[in-house]
Design an enzyme around this catalytic site. Structure first.
Site, short mmCIF file in Angstrom:
data_model
loop_
_atom_site.label_atom_id
_atom_site.label_comp_id
_atom_site.label_asym_id
_atom_site.label_seq_id
_atom_site.Cartn_x
_atom_site.Cartn_y
_atom_site.Cartn_z
N VAL A 1 6.83 5.72 -5.90
CA VAL A 1 8.13 5.14 -5.96
C VAL A 1 8.80 5.01 -7.30
O VAL A 1 9.84 5.01 -7.47
CB VAL A 1 8.13 3.83 -5.36
CG1 VAL A 1 7.81 3.75 -4.04
CG2 VAL A 1 7.23 2.68 -6.09
N GLY B 1 3.90 0.80 -0.82
CA GLY B 1 2.66 0.13 -1.38
C GLY B 1 1.78 -0.35 -0.24
O GLY B 1 1.28 -1.53 -0.38
N TYR C 1 4.83 -8.48 -16.81
CA TYR C 1 4.98 -8.69 -15.01
C TYR C 1 6.08 -9.57 -14.88
O TYR C 1 6.83 -9.41 -14.08
CB TYR C 1 3.56 -9.06 -14.70
CG TYR C 1 3.60 -9.35 -13.09
CD1 TYR C 1 3.43 -8.21 -12.51
CD2 TYR C 1 3.50 -10.50 -12.55
CE1 TYR C 1 3.39 -8.42 -10.97
CE2 TYR C 1 3.53 -10.86 -11.28
CZ TYR C 1 3.20 -9.66 -10.35
OH TYR C 1 2.87 -9.82 -9.24
P1 NAP Z 1 -2.51 -4.61 -4.36
O1 NAP Z 1 -3.22 -4.84 -3.08
O2 NAP Z 1 -3.17 -4.10 -5.65
O3 NAP Z 1 -1.68 -3.43 -3.59
C1 NAP Z 1 -0.57 -2.86 -4.30
C2 NAP Z 1 -0.01 -1.61 -3.69
O4 NAP Z 1 1.14 -0.90 -4.24
C3 NAP Z 1 -1.24 -0.48 -3.19
O5 NAP Z 1 -0.72 -0.15 -1.90
C4 NAP Z 1 -0.72 0.71 -4.27
O6 NAP Z 1 -0.74 1.94 -3.55
C5 NAP Z 1 0.89 0.37 -4.33
N1 NAP Z 1 1.32 1.04 -5.48
C6 NAP Z 1 0.93 0.93 -6.85
N2 NAP Z 1 1.84 1.81 -7.47
C7 NAP Z 1 2.56 2.60 -6.82
C8 NAP Z 1 3.38 3.66 -6.84
N3 NAP Z 1 3.89 4.19 -7.91
N4 NAP Z 1 4.07 4.18 -5.55
C9 NAP Z 1 3.89 3.59 -4.55
N5 NAP Z 1 2.83 2.67 -4.16
C10 NAP Z 1 2.18 2.24 -5.08
O7 NAP Z 1 -1.37 -5.71 -4.52
P2 NAP Z 1 -0.81 -6.85 -3.62
O8 NAP Z 1 -1.51 -7.99 -4.05
O9 NAP Z 1 -0.97 -6.43 -2.29
O10 NAP Z 1 0.62 -6.81 -4.21
C11 NAP Z 1 1.73 -6.26 -3.34
C12 NAP Z 1 3.03 -6.80 -3.99
O11 NAP Z 1 3.18 -8.30 -4.18
C13 NAP Z 1 3.22 -6.45 -5.60
O12 NAP Z 1 4.57 -6.18 -5.54
C14 NAP Z 1 2.84 -7.60 -6.27
O13 NAP Z 1 3.28 -7.61 -7.61
C15 NAP Z 1 3.37 -8.77 -5.33
N6 NAP Z 1 2.57 -10.04 -5.43
C16 NAP Z 1 1.30 -10.24 -5.21
C17 NAP Z 1 0.72 -11.34 -5.57
C18 NAP Z 1 -0.63 -11.83 -5.40
O14 NAP Z 1 -1.07 -12.69 -5.72
N7 NAP Z 1 -1.44 -10.70 -4.99
C19 NAP Z 1 1.46 -12.56 -6.00
C20 NAP Z 1 2.87 -12.33 -5.87
C21 NAP Z 1 3.58 -10.94 -5.85
P3 NAP Z 1 -1.98 3.15 -3.92
O15 NAP Z 1 -3.07 2.23 -4.06
O16 NAP Z 1 -1.88 4.01 -2.88
O17 NAP Z 1 -1.33 3.35 -5.40
#
Ligand code: NAP
Length: 244
Positions: free
Chosen positions: A61, A9, A152
């Site tokens: 994934v 991701g 979640y």
């Molecule tokens: P984001 O900007 O929405 O990015 C999510 C990423 O996950 C994208 O690159 C997307 O790729 C990828 N993804 C989704 N489904 C997928 C799949 N089936 N196979 C491979 N890749 C997949 O989110 P983010 O905020 O950067 O979050 C990244 C991680 O941090 C997540 O696990 C999230 O739960 C965690 N997190 C985020 C926050 C926050 O506040 N932002 C807080 C705590 C934890 P595509 O677009 O190419 O599908």
């Protein structure tokens, strides 16, 4: 020989910031994506234009055959994966009773099964080499629970359990397994939140703001580094003091 990192991701958000930081620190970086080919390929090109080693790779994934194919292809090309960062994830805000079967299954499939699939694909080669580092991605909501995010919160708590158990099983093989549990970070994942909600979350954070993707990336870089050689099975939470 450079160290190789696979970041799932990594087409945007925290994953993309992590890819940039690891590339800047000399890693061969594999940028996994699922649907955002354009962003992933743009990131790969921009890293290469700056003299870094990068490759984008499409794999969902949540599907074990795709995770296995990705890991095999990377090992064939680079010889090894030193660091696996399971970052791919989705979130959703929904009243508990409105969560559909599909919402629940998709949440588990991408966040928890995706983490399991990539760990299982990469572990045999790490065990053979008696070396490796896995960093999984939970959330503060996996530690505290979040209203209207039961599914979640459940998967992010599951990732903490997976991390701790796997760290115990793989420690004797010289493999470290840790977890980052970010607080609220400014990415697309939170784009559905209103400005008022984001201001409220910043106000509730002792450091007075939401986090940057780079601040999660630097936590992962530390966990992958030699400075963290005695750290395994831990949950490190860059959250500005939101959860203490
Ligand atoms: P984001 O900007 O929405 O990015 C999510 C990423 O996950 C994208 O690159 C997307 O790729 C990828 N993804 C989704 N489904 C997928 C799949 N089936 N196979 C491979 N890749 C997949 O989110 P983010 O905020 O950067 O979050 C990244 C991680 O941090 C997540 O696990 C999230 O739960 C965690 N997190 C985020 C926050 C926050 O506040 N932002 C807080 C705590 C934890 P595509 O677009 O190419 O599908």
């Amino acid at each position: 020989m450079a160290n190789t990192v696979l970041i799932t991701g990594a087409s945007k958000g925290i994953g993309a910031a992590t890819a940039i930081l690891f590339a800047e620190n000399g890693y061969d970086v594999i940028i996994n994506y699922n649907s955002s080919a354009e962003s992933a390929i743009l990131l790969e090109k921009s890293l290469k234009n700056n003299g870094y080693s990068a490759m984008s790779y499409m794999a969902d994934v949540s599907k074990s055959n795709e995770a296995n194919r990705m890991v095999n292809d990377i090992i064939n090309k680079y010889g090894k994966i030193d660091v696996l960062i399971n970052n791919a994830g989705i979130a959703q805000q929904r009243l508990f009773t409105d969560i559909t079967d599909n919402d629940w299954e998709r949440m588990i499939a991408i966040n928890l099964t995706g983490t399991f699939n990539c760990c299982r694909a990469v572990v045999p080669s790490m065990v053979n080499r008696k070396s490796g580092c896995i960093i999984n991605t939970s959330s503060i909501w996996g530690m505290t629970g979040a209203s209207c995010e039961v599914h979640y919160s459940a998967v992010k708590a599951g990732i903490i359990g997976l991390t701790k158990a796997l760290a115990k099983e793989l420690g004797p093989s010289g493999i470290r397994v840790n977890c980052v549990a970010p607080g609220v970070i400014g990415t697309r994942m939170n784009s559905s939140l209103s400005v008022e909600a984001l201001v409220g979350l910043a106000d509730d954070t002792p450091l007075g703001r939401i986090g940057k993707p780079q601040e999660v990336a630097s936590t992962s870089l530390f966990l992958a580094s030699r400075d963290a050689e005695f750290i395994t099975g831990q949950v490190i939470s860059p959250n500005g003091g939101f959860v203490v």
